[in-house]
Design an enzyme around this catalytic site. Sequence first.
Site, PDB file in Angstrom:
ATOM      1  N   SER A  58     100.789  53.884  61.926  1.00  0.00           N
ATOM      2  CA  SER A  58      99.548  52.051  62.445  1.00  0.00           C
ATOM      3  C   SER A  58      98.470  52.873  61.294  1.00  0.00           C
ATOM      4  CB  SER A  58      99.983  52.022  63.255  1.00  0.00           C
ATOM      5  OG  SER A  58      98.853  52.950  63.990  1.00  0.00           O
ATOM      6  N   ARG A  86      86.427  59.895  57.165  1.00  0.00           N
ATOM      7  CA  ARG A  86      85.756  58.854  58.223  1.00  0.00           C
ATOM      8  C   ARG A  86      85.628  58.608  59.263  1.00  0.00           C
ATOM      9  NH1 ARG A  86      88.664  53.024  59.765  1.00  0.00           N
ATOM     10  NH2 ARG A  86      90.869  54.340  59.708  1.00  0.00           N
ATOM     11  N   ASP A 106     101.953  61.697  54.053  1.00  0.00           N
ATOM     12  CA  ASP A 106     101.137  60.417  54.451  1.00  0.00           C
ATOM     13  C   ASP A 106     100.702  59.559  53.843  1.00  0.00           C
ATOM     14  OD1 ASP A 106     100.570  58.526  55.924  1.00  0.00           O
ATOM     15  OD2 ASP A 106      98.596  59.028  56.761  1.00  0.00           O
ATOM     16  N   LYS A 133      93.047  65.834  65.422  1.00  0.00           N
ATOM     17  CA  LYS A 133      92.129  65.926  64.029  1.00  0.00           C
ATOM     18  C   LYS A 133      91.995  67.250  63.282  1.00  0.00           C
ATOM     19  CE  LYS A 133      93.167  61.317  62.835  1.00  0.00           C
ATOM     20  NZ  LYS A 133      93.870  61.095  61.219  1.00  0.00           N
ATOM     21  N   LYS A 187     103.801  53.413  56.596  1.00  0.00           N
ATOM     22  CA  LYS A 187     103.253  52.495  57.032  1.00  0.00           C
ATOM     23  C   LYS A 187     103.160  51.337  56.403  1.00  0.00           C
ATOM     24  CE  LYS A 187     100.086  56.038  58.605  1.00  0.00           C
ATOM     25  NZ  LYS A 187      98.532  57.003  58.426  1.00  0.00           N
ATOM     26  N   THR A 194      95.788  59.901  69.293  1.00  0.00           N
ATOM     27  CA  THR A 194      95.227  61.072  67.923  1.00  0.00           C
ATOM     28  C   THR A 194      93.871  60.908  69.162  1.00  0.00           C
ATOM     29  OG1 THR A 194      95.903  59.294  66.187  1.00  0.00           O
ATOM     30  CG2 THR A 194      93.758  60.751  66.527  1.00  0.00           C
ATOM     31  N   ASP A 249      99.234  54.047  68.069  1.00  0.00           N
ATOM     32  CA  ASP A 249      98.049  53.846  69.022  1.00  0.00           C
ATOM     33  C   ASP A 249      96.852  53.402  68.749  1.00  0.00           C
ATOM     34  OD1 ASP A 249      97.491  56.186  67.142  1.00  0.00           O
ATOM     35  OD2 ASP A 249      96.143  56.837  68.675  1.00  0.00           O
ATOM     36  N   LYS A 298      98.294  63.919  68.781  1.00  0.00           N
ATOM     37  CA  LYS A 298      97.651  64.436  67.417  1.00  0.00           C
ATOM     38  C   LYS A 298      96.442  64.797  67.529  1.00  0.00           C
ATOM     39  CE  LYS A 298      97.694  61.107  63.862  1.00  0.00           C
ATOM     40  NZ  LYS A 298      98.674  60.407  62.548  1.00  0.00           N
ATOM     41  N   ASP A 335      96.701  66.694  62.033  1.00  0.00           N
ATOM     42  CA  ASP A 335      96.883  66.075  61.432  1.00  0.00           C
ATOM     43  C   ASP A 335      95.935  66.340  60.658  1.00  0.00           C
ATOM     44  OD1 ASP A 335      96.331  63.554  59.007  1.00  0.00           O
ATOM     45  OD2 ASP A 335      96.382  61.966  60.126  1.00  0.00           O
ATOM     46  N   GLU A 380     100.624  67.155  59.155  1.00  0.00           N
ATOM     47  CA  GLU A 380     100.626  65.812  58.076  1.00  0.00           C
ATOM     48  C   GLU A 380      99.408  66.322  57.279  1.00  0.00           C
ATOM     49  OE1 GLU A 380     100.029  61.058  59.478  1.00  0.00           O
ATOM     50  OE2 GLU A 380     100.025  62.182  60.875  1.00  0.00           O
ATOM     51  N   ASP A 406     103.730  57.401  65.711  1.00  0.00           N
ATOM     52  CA  ASP A 406     102.222  57.419  65.297  1.00  0.00           C
ATOM     53  C   ASP A 406     101.126  55.698  65.661  1.00  0.00           C
ATOM     54  OD1 ASP A 406      99.259  57.858  65.625  1.00  0.00           O
ATOM     55  OD2 ASP A 406      99.512  57.834  63.406  1.00  0.00           O
TER      56      ASP A 406
END
Length: 355
Positions: A292, A21, A240, A158, A264, A131, A319, A156, A187, A215, A317
Amino acid sequence: MKLSTHLVSAPLHTPFVTALRTATHAESLLVSISDGEHTGWGEAPQVWKVTGESLAGAQACVEGPIATALDGLGPDDLTEALRRLQGAAQGNFGAKAAVDVALHDLAARRVGRTLHGFLGSTATTVRTDVTLSAGDPDALVRAAQDRVRDGFDVLKVKVGTGDAAADFERVRRVREAVGPEPRIRLDANQGWNRRDAVTAIRALEDAGCAIELVEQPVAAADLEGMAWITDRVSTPILADESVYGVRDLVNVIRLGAADLVNVKLAKCGGLGPARTLLELAREHGLGAIVGSMMESHVGVGAAAALVAAYPTTAVNDLDAAWWLRQAPVDGGITYAGSTIHLPSNPGLGVTGLIA
């Protein structure tokens, strides 16, 4: 106790882009629980592509079955309130997390303690990664260099864009740009298939990119695929989206599907279930971090308090609230690069909504 809900939409200073997304705002339901003198806060983020929960659904759950379950309890009935909360409805983990945190926050405030102190910690700070949104290689390199200048030393990245070769090149460029010191973790947000994941991870290993962990490389339900990957690469694999509750974590452990788990609050239902997951992971030799969703200082503050009291095996994680242009609440945690400063005021340190 008086329970209230508050819909908030907090703009981000930079769009947050993943394989699942693109977000420009943090959309959340804040929950407040008051005893007439003190007010506890909690948060349920809207993350359609991960939890499937909506703000409308979370609000209906909090104001309906959860409120009914808590009816008649006083502010000193924390243990019973948490028990009733988890049995009030199936699923709805974000709504449960918001009320769970608000109950803990209220309890801490009533005895004049910070939330992390109430959970048993004397820490004043915790650390977080940051991230880098998915994007073209040049934009990714610029973002990585900017974040290092901002004081972050765990990045991190993506990946999982559907092109494993392009993912490899983006990560290689980032490592080349920032040098050997910052830690880099990836991730994929379920964006690879098992063969592409192994191909990309092995290529990064062979290139000496020093990836700390990867991840959720494949679809959440594909635990066999994740185990297949874990068996074929040296880089640690972090579960995750595959893990919401105890049953999920037991399956990961049973299959050897991952080396670590990302806990989480909005996935598992609050501080109580999160503590259980962290303890279970530790007992079975599995590493853990606390993560989060796209949350504000309320949700991230609760996760940071958990980390302070239940230290994890890798940098966490947390942030999400750093991305906000402006917090929807006064008070709470603050950021200084990769360091999150925990509040010294009671509870989460949140004093109310910003009008």
